[in-house]
Design an enzyme around this catalytic site. Structure first.
Site, PDB file in Angstrom:
ATOM      1  N   ARG A  64       0.828  -1.212   0.000  1.00 23.84           N
ATOM      2  CA  ARG A  64       0.000   0.000   0.000  1.00 23.84           C
ATOM      3  C   ARG A  64       0.861   1.261   0.000  1.00 23.84           C
ATOM      4  NH1 ARG A  64      -1.653   2.274   4.323  1.00 23.84           N
ATOM      5  NH2 ARG A  64      -1.773   0.374   5.562  1.00 23.84           N
ATOM      6  N   TYR A 116     -22.505  10.299 -14.718  1.00 28.21           N
ATOM      7  CA  TYR A 116     -22.508   8.907 -14.278  1.00 28.21           C
ATOM      8  C   TYR A 116     -23.160   8.817 -12.888  1.00 28.21           C
ATOM      9  CZ  TYR A 116     -20.948   4.519 -12.379  1.00 28.21           C
ATOM     10  OH  TYR A 116     -20.939   3.293 -11.771  1.00 28.21           O
ATOM     11  N   ASP A 190     -13.668  12.971 -16.710  1.00 33.79           N
ATOM     12  CA  ASP A 190     -13.874  11.522 -16.678  1.00 33.79           C
ATOM     13  C   ASP A 190     -13.798  11.046 -18.131  1.00 33.79           C
ATOM     14  OD1 ASP A 190     -14.881   8.915 -16.657  1.00 33.79           O
ATOM     15  OD2 ASP A 190     -16.202   9.311 -14.957  1.00 33.79           O
ATOM     16  N   LYS A 215     -13.997  -0.464 -17.699  1.00 31.04           N
ATOM     17  CA  LYS A 215     -14.733  -0.378 -18.959  1.00 31.04           C
ATOM     18  C   LYS A 215     -13.797  -0.657 -20.147  1.00 31.04           C
ATOM     19  CE  LYS A 215     -17.970   0.717 -16.059  1.00 31.04           C
ATOM     20  NZ  LYS A 215     -18.301   2.094 -15.704  1.00 31.04           N
TER      21      LYS A 215
HETATM   22  C1  LIG Z   1     -18.505   2.846 -14.611  1.00 29.95           C
HETATM   23  C2  LIG Z   1     -18.152   4.280 -14.542  1.00 29.95           C
HETATM   24  C3  LIG Z   1     -17.587   4.828 -13.385  1.00 29.95           C
HETATM   25  C4  LIG Z   1     -17.382   4.026 -12.106  1.00 29.95           C
HETATM   26  O1  LIG Z   1     -16.412   3.049 -12.252  1.00 29.95           O
HETATM   27  P1  LIG Z   1     -16.337   1.677 -11.395  1.00 29.95           P
HETATM   28  O2  LIG Z   1     -15.131   1.019 -11.963  1.00 29.95           O
HETATM   29  O3  LIG Z   1     -17.621   0.945 -11.632  1.00 29.95           O
HETATM   30  O4  LIG Z   1     -16.187   2.064  -9.973  1.00 29.95           O
HETATM   31  C5  LIG Z   1     -17.239   6.170 -13.411  1.00 29.95           C
HETATM   32  N1  LIG Z   1     -17.435   6.923 -14.503  1.00 29.95           N
HETATM   33  C6  LIG Z   1     -17.991   6.430 -15.632  1.00 29.95           C
HETATM   34  C7  LIG Z   1     -18.183   7.325 -16.798  1.00 29.95           C
HETATM   35  C8  LIG Z   1     -18.354   5.094 -15.682  1.00 29.95           C
HETATM   36  O5  LIG Z   1     -18.916   4.620 -16.819  1.00 29.95           O
END
Ligand SMILES: *Cc1c(COP(=O)(O)O)cnc(C)c1O
Length: 393
Positions: A64, A116, A190, A215
């Site tokens: 960590r 999101y 993001d 993703k």
């Molecule tokens: C899925 C998603 C998140 C969150 O991510 P996790 O890996 O599920 O915690 C944040 N921003 C966007 C645009 C997303 O599609």
């Protein structure tokens, strides 16, 4: 005589010297970065380092605290793709929380009206706890968004999601970053939906990029992971310190698989994006469809900005169907190849009616909107499945 199985190679152009690492294209970086140095007998891949602690006396003492070689291989690769330095986290939300937790109590945050659901819920919670104040804006309307950024009290942070979930609206990163910097605010993008192959927010003035690595980067719907990327050393040190203190660390196996996913990111994105372009156009012609939301369509409100700031239009689209939520639900139930599931960015196509989430409905998602994460299957099989589901509903 049987013809040769493979065409003989065309006369090749004179060999160019291998490109210097700094000038390599992103699709090459995705394959080449973060590997062990070339040495006779060296492994080609960074292995999975499974240890919590290290023998004292070196730089590395505790996982960590200083991370592992597996984390570093992933962070080097994503950092190079985005043009900054990456810090890996255990999920996208852990990465997002690490950025928000750094704000002094009482800070004003500006975020998009479409957002999101997890980010939206976290901001609402921080607001309810009295830690931040929050202004929501239509970020795809640059003039209106700039006015919100310039209004008092001065924001400390502007949170851009582009394209925004699930309306697929596009924000002009350079214009909004310039306005934010005028008033001394930090800009976070993001970049989960676009990936650095389509948009590199740091090149357009953003200070920080966050990812749900879950993703497109990992790309196979088999893990959760997140990351933050920034240019400033001070911000990088701050994020590493927050990970050390709050412990939102990634797992070794996840980090390995995410980097393995990044190796094929360019070919996956190319195929998924090409599929999305074809399906968006066909959906727009379909009598059951009221509206398609995809910046690759020339009449989409986000088209001009996306064409200017991006290399391509990504593989996420949404479409509104005639007949309301009931018809949208029937379409999601009728698909056979496409999977009705939440999440996105995997090789397999997923669809979902987002208005079924109260938070998305509250953020202005029409109840007849279907979000479609277009995968890398053959486009005609995807269209065949969609057409039969639209007809069945
Ligand atoms: C899925 C998603 C998140 C969150 O991510 P996790 O890996 O599920 O915690 C944040 N921003 C966007 C645009 C997303 O599609």
């Amino acid at each position: 005589m049987t013809p040769p199985e493979v065409e003989p190679p065309a006369a090749s152009p004179p060999a160019a010297s291998p490109p210097a690492a700094a000038s390599r294209r992103r699709s090459t970086v995705a394959v080449a970065a973060g590997r062990p140095a070339h040495r006779p007998g060296a492994p080609v891949n960074q292995g999975i380092e499974m240890t919590s602690t290290y023998v004292l006396g070196g730089e590395q003492e505790y996982l960590r605290g200083q991370g592992s070689a597996s984390w570093r291989a992933f962070e080097e690769t994503l950092g190079e793709l985005e043009g900054g330095r990456a810090v890996a986290f255990g999920s996208g939300m852990a990465a997002i929380a690490a950025v928000l937790e750094g704000l002094p109590v009482g800070s004003t945050v500006i975020a998009g009206q479409a957002l999101y659901s997890g980010t939206s819920a976290l901001l609402d919670e921080q607001l309810a706890l009295g830690r931040i104040s929050l202004r929501r804006a239509e970020l795809d309307d640059t003039t209106a968004a700039v006015a919100v950024i310039r209004a008092d009290p001065r924001p400390a942070l502007v949170w851009l999601e582009t394209p925004a979930n699930p309306l697929v609206t596009v924000a002009d990163v350079a214009a909004l970053a310039a306005a934010a910097h005028e008033v001394g605010a930090r800009v976070v993008v993001d970049n989960t939906w676009n990936t650095p192959l389509v948009l590199r927010p740091l090149e357009h003035g953003a200070d920080v990029v966050v990812h749900s690595v879950t993703k497109y980067l990992a790309g196979h719907s088999d893990l959760l992971m997140g990351a933050v990327v920034c240019r400033a050393d001070a911000v990088h040190a701050e994020l590493e310190q927050r990970r050390r203190l709050t412990g939102g660390i990634p797992g070794a196996l996840e980090t390995y698989l995410a980097l393995r996913g990044i190796r094929t990111l360019a070919v996956r994105m190319e195929r998924a994006q090409a599929n999305a372009g074809v399906l968006a156009e066909r959906l727009a012609e379909h009598p059951a469809v009221a509206r398609v939301r995809y910046p690759g369509l020339s009449d989409d409100p986000g088209h001009a900005v996306a064409a200017r700031q991006q290399d391509g239009f990504g593989a996420m689209l949404s479409f509104d169907v005639h007949g309301g939520a009931a018809v949208a639900d029937r379409i999601c139930a009728a698909v056979e190849l496409i999977t009705p599931a939440t999440s996105l960015g995997g090789v397999e196509s997923l669809i979902e009616r987002r208005g079924r989430y109260p938070i998305d409905a509250a953020n202005g998602t029409p109840d007849n909107l279907i979000r479609f994460s277009v995968g890398i299957e053959h486009v005609e099989d995807l269209w065949g499945d969609l057409s039969q589901a639209l007809a069945a509903a």
